[in-house]
Design a protein around this motif. Structure first.
Motif, mmCIF file in Angstrom:
data_model
loop_
_atom_site.group_PDB
_atom_site.id
_atom_site.type_symbol
_atom_site.label_atom_id
_atom_site.label_comp_id
_atom_site.label_asym_id
_atom_site.label_seq_id
_atom_site.Cartn_x
_atom_site.Cartn_y
_atom_site.Cartn_z
ATOM 1 N N ALA A 116 0.825 -1.208 0.000
ATOM 2 C CA ALA A 116 0.000 0.000 0.000
ATOM 3 C C ALA A 116 0.858 1.256 0.000
ATOM 4 N N THR A 117 1.941 1.255 0.784
ATOM 5 C CA THR A 117 2.825 2.421 0.833
ATOM 6 C C THR A 117 3.491 2.656 -0.513
ATOM 7 N N THR A 118 3.922 1.581 -1.169
ATOM 8 C CA THR A 118 4.541 1.706 -2.491
ATOM 9 C C THR A 118 3.541 2.232 -3.509
ATOM 10 N N VAL A 119 2.322 1.764 -3.452
ATOM 11 C CA VAL A 119 1.283 2.252 -4.365
ATOM 12 C C VAL A 119 1.048 3.747 -4.152
ATOM 13 N N VAL A 120 1.008 4.192 -2.901
ATOM 14 C CA VAL A 120 0.795 5.607 -2.602
ATOM 15 C C VAL A 120 1.908 6.466 -3.197
ATOM 16 N N VAL A 121 3.155 6.062 -2.983
ATOM 17 C CA VAL A 121 4.290 6.857 -3.479
ATOM 18 C C VAL A 121 4.310 6.896 -5.000
ATOM 19 N N ILE A 122 4.085 5.748 -5.640
ATOM 20 C CA ILE A 122 4.132 5.700 -7.105
ATOM 21 C C ILE A 122 2.962 6.471 -7.709
ATOM 22 N N LEU A 123 1.792 6.392 -7.087
ATOM 23 C CA LEU A 123 0.659 7.177 -7.586
ATOM 24 C C LEU A 123 0.965 8.668 -7.534
ATOM 25 N N PHE A 124 1.617 9.109 -6.453
ATOM 26 C CA PHE A 124 1.969 10.522 -6.349
ATOM 27 C C PHE A 124 2.985 10.915 -7.429
ATOM 28 N N LEU A 125 4.014 10.094 -7.603
ATOM 29 C CA LEU A 125 5.059 10.431 -8.578
ATOM 30 C C LEU A 125 4.523 10.415 -10.000
ATOM 31 N N THR A 126 3.844 9.342 -10.377
ATOM 32 C CA THR A 126 3.347 9.249 -11.749
ATOM 33 C C THR A 126 2.191 10.216 -11.993
ATOM 34 N N GLY A 127 1.387 10.477 -10.959
ATOM 35 C CA GLY A 127 0.347 11.487 -11.115
ATOM 36 C C GLY A 127 0.928 12.864 -11.340
ATOM 37 N N THR A 128 2.031 13.160 -10.658
ATOM 38 C CA THR A 128 2.707 14.444 -10.855
ATOM 39 C C THR A 128 3.289 14.537 -12.262
ATOM 40 N N SER A 130 2.179 12.970 -14.864
ATOM 41 C CA SER A 130 1.045 13.099 -15.770
ATOM 42 C C SER A 130 0.549 14.536 -15.829
ATOM 43 N N GLN A 131 0.465 15.206 -14.675
ATOM 44 C CA GLN A 131 0.051 16.606 -14.664
ATOM 45 C C GLN A 131 1.072 17.499 -15.367
ATOM 46 N N TYR A 132 2.346 17.195 -15.175
ATOM 47 C CA TYR A 132 3.398 17.996 -15.812
ATOM 48 C C TYR A 132 3.306 17.912 -17.333
ATOM 49 N N LEU A 133 3.089 16.709 -17.853
ATOM 50 C CA LEU A 133 2.978 16.548 -19.300
ATOM 51 C C LEU A 133 1.729 17.236 -19.832
ATOM 52 N N ALA A 134 0.654 17.228 -19.036
ATOM 53 C CA ALA A 134 -0.581 17.867 -19.481
ATOM 54 C C ALA A 134 -0.462 19.389 -19.503
ATOM 55 N N GLU A 135 0.338 19.965 -18.603
ATOM 56 C CA GLU A 135 0.459 21.425 -18.493
ATOM 57 C C GLU A 135 1.773 21.941 -19.061
ATOM 58 N N LYS A 136 2.499 21.096 -19.764
ATOM 59 C CA LYS A 136 3.783 21.513 -20.315
ATOM 60 C C LYS A 136 3.592 22.629 -21.339
ATOM 61 N N ALA A 142 3.590 23.898 -10.867
ATOM 62 C CA ALA A 142 3.620 23.844 -9.403
ATOM 63 C C ALA A 142 3.239 22.435 -8.953
ATOM 64 N N TYR A 143 4.053 21.872 -8.085
ATOM 65 C CA TYR A 143 3.764 20.539 -7.565
ATOM 66 C C TYR A 143 2.531 20.596 -6.668
ATOM 67 N N ASP A 144 1.683 19.599 -6.825
ATOM 68 C CA ASP A 144 0.457 19.509 -6.030
ATOM 69 C C ASP A 144 0.615 18.362 -5.033
ATOM 70 N N PHE A 145 1.001 18.716 -3.806
ATOM 71 C CA PHE A 145 1.212 17.683 -2.799
ATOM 72 C C PHE A 145 -0.101 17.144 -2.234
ATOM 73 N N ARG A 146 -1.205 17.695 -2.672
ATOM 74 C CA ARG A 146 -2.475 17.099 -2.299
ATOM 75 C C ARG A 146 -2.647 15.728 -2.932
ATOM 76 N N LEU A 147 -1.912 15.473 -4.019
ATOM 77 C CA LEU A 147 -1.945 14.138 -4.615
ATOM 78 C C LEU A 147 -1.419 13.091 -3.645
ATOM 79 N N LEU A 148 -0.404 13.463 -2.859
ATOM 80 C CA LEU A 148 0.166 12.515 -1.910
ATOM 81 C C LEU A 148 -0.824 12.197 -0.794
ATOM 82 N N SER A 149 -1.416 13.225 -0.207
ATOM 83 C CA SER A 149 -2.390 12.976 0.853
ATOM 84 C C SER A 149 -3.634 12.291 0.296
#
Length: 295
Positions: A116-128, A130-136, A142-149
């Motif tokens: 579960a912890t690994t899934v949380v970290v990878i979701l945050f990294l890959t989600g970030t 994904s957002q970077y590529l969408a807003e490039k 700006a990093y959205d740390f709400r993805l981590l929580s």
């Protein structure tokens, strides 16, 4: 008199106090001592012989509330080695038998926690990513740390409360097919498939993201259905069908939440709120900033 080997020795002596002869074999009678039996009756059962609602076959219980705060109480839930963890992970990705049989009556929380912890970290990294590529090309990113929580709340909440609710319903209908620890362990290892899915789902191509998340949902849903079917079948037919439908529906909700919140290309969540145009408010803010810098 009693010797040290647990026997009672009885010596027959005549009236004159004379043994009569030196061969004592005919005059000695040996009886089994009851010393050890008395101790066995008074002996308090060990922790391994006691049970609890988490795992009736092996978990200890105690009447003292302080026992719940001891390290030994939680240590038993992580009593596995690396080989066992790897074997259970392989059995999850390449299932050949029921996962409850793979655990051999020794479910753990070590593997589910780190999965579960690994899934949380990878979701945050890959989600970030994904957002970077969408807003490039649209300005400063700006990093959205709400993805981590959000990832932690989604994954840990699902892992804790869904198995807990399933176990409670099974107990309500009188089923003893699986205990709470086995339910947590089963759901924890079912999340293993989301690690490779999250790694490859950062692509800006919407169709690929839907395909990857769909494969992850189908694989984990079949895993849960296959292993939970014998458990819920202990109830009546109607109840078991309803429970299986609810289990699959909740798991589909997890997959949809992962897609929308972390890989939202082409979904409503990808539409960011429009930025307010710089007008008088923007000019006023710039004036205030200049005044503060000049002071």
């Amino acid at each position: 008199m009693a010797n040290r080997q647990g026997y009672d020795v009885v010596v027959d002596v005549d009236a004159e106090g004379d043994l009569g002869h030196t061969d004592l074999n005919d005059d000695l009678e040996f009886h089994n001592s009851t010393f050890d039996n008395n101790n066995a009756r008074n002996k308090i059962p060990s922790d391994s012989q006691q049970s609890s609602f988490l795992n009736p076959s092996r978990q200890p219980s105690s009447s003292s509330k302080r026992f719940l705060w001891s390290i030994s109480f939680y240590q038993q839930f992580f009593d596995v080695d690396t080989d066992q963890i790897l074997h259970r992970c392989r059995s999850t990705l390449y299932p050949r038998q029921n996962f409850l049989d793979v655990m051999e009556g020794n479910p753990d929380l070590y593997g589910p926690f780190w999965i579960a912890t690994t899934v949380v970290v990878i979701l945050f990294l890959t989600g970030t990513i994904s957002q970077y590529l969408a807003e490039k090309g649209k300005g400063h990113f700006a990093y959205d740390f709400r993805l981590l929580s959000g990832a932690a709340g989604l994954v840990y909440g699902y892992l804790i409360f869904v198995p807990l609710g399933l176990w409670g319903v099974l107990k309500w209908f009188g089923s003893e097919s699986a205990n709470l620890l086995e339910c947590w362990s089963l759901y924890g290892y079912a999340n293993l498939i989301w690690i490779p899915v999250a790694i490859v789902s950062w692509s800006p191509l919407t169709i690929l993201n839907y395909a990857f998340v769909g494969v992850g949902f189908a694989f984990s849903a079949v895993f849960l259905f296959r292993n939970l079917y014998p458990v819920v079948s202990a109830t009546d037919a109607k109840t078991s069908r309803v429970l299986l439908i609810v289990v699959i529906a909740l798991h589909a909700g997890l997959a949809i939440a992962i897609k929308i919140l972390f890989f939202a290309h082409g979904s409503p969540a990808s539409k960011a709120a429009p930025k307010e145009p710089e007008g008088q408010d923007g000019d006023a803010a710039q004036m205030v900033a200049r005044m503060l810098l000049g002071m």
